[in-house]
Design a protein around this motif. Sequence first.
Motif: not given
Length: 141
Positions: A16-18, A78-79, A98-103
């Motif tokens: 998880l980024t950030d 972008g992560s 994927v274009p979203f945070r991987t939650t």
Amino acid sequence: MYGLKTESSFDASHFLTDYHGKCENLHGHRWRVVAYLEVEHLQEEGTCKDMVVDFGEFKAELRALTERLDHHFIVEEGSLAPDTLTCLEREGFALFIVPFRTTAENLAKWFFDALAERGLPVAQVEVYETPNNCAYYREQR
């Protein structure tokens, strides 16, 4: 309402980024995906008469989606630095960008949307990261 439920699973890693905690580090899960279809009326003709949809088709569509992620490193676009991605690919790692945070929440929506795009009357999708913890997505009615 009439409904069907099926499930599939896959093994994949992510981070998880950030995020400030254990999940900011690369780790993996045996992800379990449970999908529900729902209709007000059963089909009225053809080989699927008196069915929501053909169970075989439903199972195959969900399994095809989980196969796309199986044994992949799921990465938020972008992560990671481009040279990191290049190195991972050069080393033979299977990446799924994927274009979203991987939650789990976002993966539940991804599965929901993908099943809906295939014409299935999807009502809800649950994504389990552990046997006891899941996120789900359903659209408001």
